[in-house]
Design an enzyme around this catalytic site. Structure first.
Site, short mmCIF file in Angstrom:
data_model
loop_
_atom_site.label_atom_id
_atom_site.label_comp_id
_atom_site.label_asym_id
_atom_site.label_seq_id
_atom_site.Cartn_x
_atom_site.Cartn_y
_atom_site.Cartn_z
N ASP A 201 0.81 -1.23 0.00
CA ASP A 201 0.00 0.00 0.00
C ASP A 201 0.84 1.28 0.00
O ASP A 201 0.31 2.37 0.18
CB ASP A 201 -0.92 0.01 1.23
CG ASP A 201 -1.93 -1.12 1.18
OD1 ASP A 201 -2.94 -0.99 0.47
OD2 ASP A 201 -1.70 -2.15 1.85
N ARG B 88 -8.91 3.77 11.61
CA ARG B 88 -7.47 3.90 11.43
C ARG B 88 -6.84 5.01 12.29
O ARG B 88 -5.63 5.06 12.45
CB ARG B 88 -7.17 4.19 9.95
CG ARG B 88 -7.70 3.12 9.00
CD ARG B 88 -6.93 1.83 9.06
NE ARG B 88 -7.42 0.84 8.10
CZ ARG B 88 -7.05 0.79 6.83
NH1 ARG B 88 -6.19 1.66 6.35
NH2 ARG B 88 -7.54 -0.13 6.03
N HIS C 290 -11.67 6.61 5.67
CA HIS C 290 -11.06 7.82 6.23
C HIS C 290 -12.03 8.99 6.09
O HIS C 290 -12.96 8.94 5.27
CB HIS C 290 -9.78 8.19 5.46
CG HIS C 290 -8.62 7.29 5.70
ND1 HIS C 290 -7.86 6.77 4.67
CD2 HIS C 290 -8.05 6.82 6.85
CE1 HIS C 290 -6.88 6.03 5.16
NE2 HIS C 290 -6.98 6.04 6.49
N CYS D 168 -5.01 10.13 -1.61
CA CYS D 168 -4.14 9.13 -0.98
C CYS D 168 -2.80 8.99 -1.68
O CYS D 168 -1.80 8.63 -1.05
CB CYS D 168 -4.82 7.76 -1.00
SG CYS D 168 -6.51 7.71 -0.42
#
Length: 257
Positions: free
Chosen positions: A61, A135, A165, A252
């Site tokens: 990731d 998270r 998120h 991201c």
């Protein structure tokens, strides 16, 4: 406006990226690489200088550089503490890129048991909206708040219940305009903003990158495109199909400052 961005080339291991939400199948590496290269060109079309970091095969990731760090133009940077153990090594890997752009006294770290990921941190001028999510925990928000306070910046915690998120559900588009979807439509935390409400079925496209009067958005979402152009923004589109499969969005993939 931001003038610089840091990205990381996806490794072949990207096919093993975390998929807690999307359930859209396994990414195609060749296509993901092509989409990433097009993403870099799209950022450059916004007038941004892009630094491309090498792939990290050990961390599937790691192309999602926004999560292991938070950067604040001219003020400070934070090395975060990702909640997923498989991502924790990304903290060390991103440090050299942060150190190349910030002084030692401007760099801070989130430490366990606190967790915090950059996808939960949304800056709106001198305020950070931070998602309390799967998270990012309260301890992470508290540590970030103490750092931000040193620079006279405030933090507002926002619960994240339905998405990964905070910025999976809301992003700031400048000029007091907030692009909102799902649980954040008419959310009291954003009552002071003009809400640009994402049409049903186009929630993925809420994760956009605004830079001045331009905005980079995922391709294939005509409702959101019309919403943004109607708000006076010039739209650039980028294909994101392979990153969507591993819970990733446009923001991201870069650190912007």
């Amino acid at each position: 406006m931001f003038k610089n961005a840091i990205v990381r080339t996806p490794g072949q291991s990207v096919i093993d990226g975390i998929d807690d939400y999307a359930d859209l199948g396994t990414p195609d590496y060749t296509k993901a690489l092509a989409e990433h290269q097009a993403y870099v060109k799209a950022l450059e079309s916004l007038g941004v200088k892009v630094t491309v970091l090498d792939a990290l095969e050990a961390y599937p990731d790691s192309c999602f550089v926004e999560d292991p760090a938070v950067v604040v133009t001219g003020k400070f940077a934070v090395i975060t503490n990702p909640a997923k153990q498989s991502r924790n090594g990304e903290r060390e890997a991103i440090k050299s890129a942060i150190q190349a752009n910030y002084l030692a006294e401007q760099i801070f770290e989130i430490t366990a048991p606190a967790t915090l990921e950059g996808g939960d941190v949304m800056q709106v001028e001198d305020t950070f909206y931070i998602g309390l999510s799967a998270r990012t925990n309260q301890a992470g928000i508290d540590q970030f708040t103490a750092i931000a306070k040193q620079f006279d910046m405030a933090v507002v915690a926002v619960p994240v219940k339905q998405v990964l998120h905070l910025k999976t559900g809301v992003t700031y588009m400048g000029n007091n305009q907030m692009l909102v979807s799902g649980e954040y439509i008419d959310h009291p935390a954003f009552a002071a903003f003009k809400q640009l409400k994402v049409p049903a079925g186009e929630d993925y496209a809420v994760n956009c990158i605004q830079n001045g009067d331009k905005v980079l958005m995922p391709a294939g979402f005509p409702g959101v495109k019309a919403l943004l152009t109607g708000a006076g923004l010039s739209v650039v589109e980028a294909e994101m199909s392979e990153f969507e499969k591993i819970d990733g969005g446009l923001t991201c993939l870069s650190l912007r400052f």
